[in-house]
Design a protein around this motif. Structure first.
Motif, short mmCIF file in Angstrom:
data_model
loop_
_atom_site.label_atom_id
_atom_site.label_comp_id
_atom_site.label_asym_id
_atom_site.label_seq_id
_atom_site.Cartn_x
_atom_site.Cartn_y
_atom_site.Cartn_z
N ASN A 34 -35.54 -17.98 -15.77
CA ASN A 34 -35.93 -16.58 -15.94
C ASN A 34 -36.40 -16.34 -17.37
O ASN A 34 -37.41 -15.67 -17.59
N LEU A 39 -38.71 -13.29 -17.07
CA LEU A 39 -38.17 -12.44 -16.00
C LEU A 39 -36.78 -11.96 -16.39
O LEU A 39 -36.01 -12.71 -16.99
N THR A 43 -34.24 -9.28 -11.58
CA THR A 43 -35.49 -9.61 -10.90
C THR A 43 -35.54 -11.07 -10.49
O THR A 43 -35.88 -11.40 -9.35
N GLY A 44 -35.16 -11.96 -11.40
CA GLY A 44 -35.18 -13.39 -11.10
C GLY A 44 -34.29 -13.77 -9.94
O GLY A 44 -34.69 -14.50 -9.04
N ALA A 46 -33.17 -11.75 -7.59
CA ALA A 46 -33.67 -11.11 -6.36
C ALA A 46 -34.82 -11.93 -5.78
O ALA A 46 -34.90 -12.14 -4.56
N LEU A 47 -35.73 -12.40 -6.61
CA LEU A 47 -36.85 -13.23 -6.14
C LEU A 47 -36.34 -14.53 -5.52
O LEU A 47 -36.83 -14.96 -4.47
N ALA A 48 -35.37 -15.16 -6.19
CA ALA A 48 -34.82 -16.43 -5.67
C ALA A 48 -34.15 -16.20 -4.32
O ALA A 48 -34.32 -17.00 -3.38
N ARG A 50 -34.82 -13.98 -2.08
CA ARG A 50 -35.84 -13.73 -1.04
C ARG A 50 -36.75 -14.92 -0.79
O ARG A 50 -37.61 -14.87 0.08
N ALA A 52 -38.98 -15.91 -3.03
CA ALA A 52 -40.27 -15.53 -3.61
C ALA A 52 -40.35 -15.87 -5.10
O ALA A 52 -41.23 -15.38 -5.79
N TYR A 53 -39.45 -16.73 -5.59
CA TYR A 53 -39.47 -17.11 -7.01
C TYR A 53 -40.76 -17.89 -7.27
O TYR A 53 -41.23 -18.63 -6.41
N PRO A 54 -41.35 -17.76 -8.47
CA PRO A 54 -42.65 -18.42 -8.72
C PRO A 54 -42.62 -19.95 -8.68
O PRO A 54 -43.66 -20.56 -8.50
#
Length: 93
Positions: A34, A39, A43-44, A46-48, A50, A52-54
């Motif tokens: 992050n 990030l 946010t980091g 939450a993305l992981a 889902r 949806a992490y980059p």
């Protein structure tokens, strides 16, 4: 009376230097990733969660881990920290 500021990460530098990126271990925490990507913690994670992490996130039990290889590739760098496909005069023919 002083003003209280409750902004996440306020006063904490974002991102990592080139040297810090290259000094990362082979795999490291999502918190370090992050920071490298700029990030916030919420946010980091939450993305992981889902998916949806980059970059690719490895789930080991309750831990999220990221590999240096995947992070450097996402940032457009090779394993030595040079731009990928950059070519240049120093490459052997």
């Amino acid at each position: 009376m002083s003003t209280i500021r409750a902004v996440e990460g306020e006063g904490v530098p974002r991102g990592m230097t080139h040297g810090e990126l290259l000094a990362l271990p082979v795999s490291f925490s999502l918190e370090a990733a992050n920071r490298a990507l700029g990030l916030g913690r919420t946010t980091g994670f939450a993305l992981a969660k889902r998916g949806a992490y980059p970059v690719r996130v490895l789930r080991l039990g309750r831990q999220y881990r990221v590999t240096r290889y995947d992070l450097l590739r996402y940032l457009g760098l090779d394993a030595n920290g040079r731009p990928e496909g950059g070519g240049g005069a120093s490459e052997a023919a």
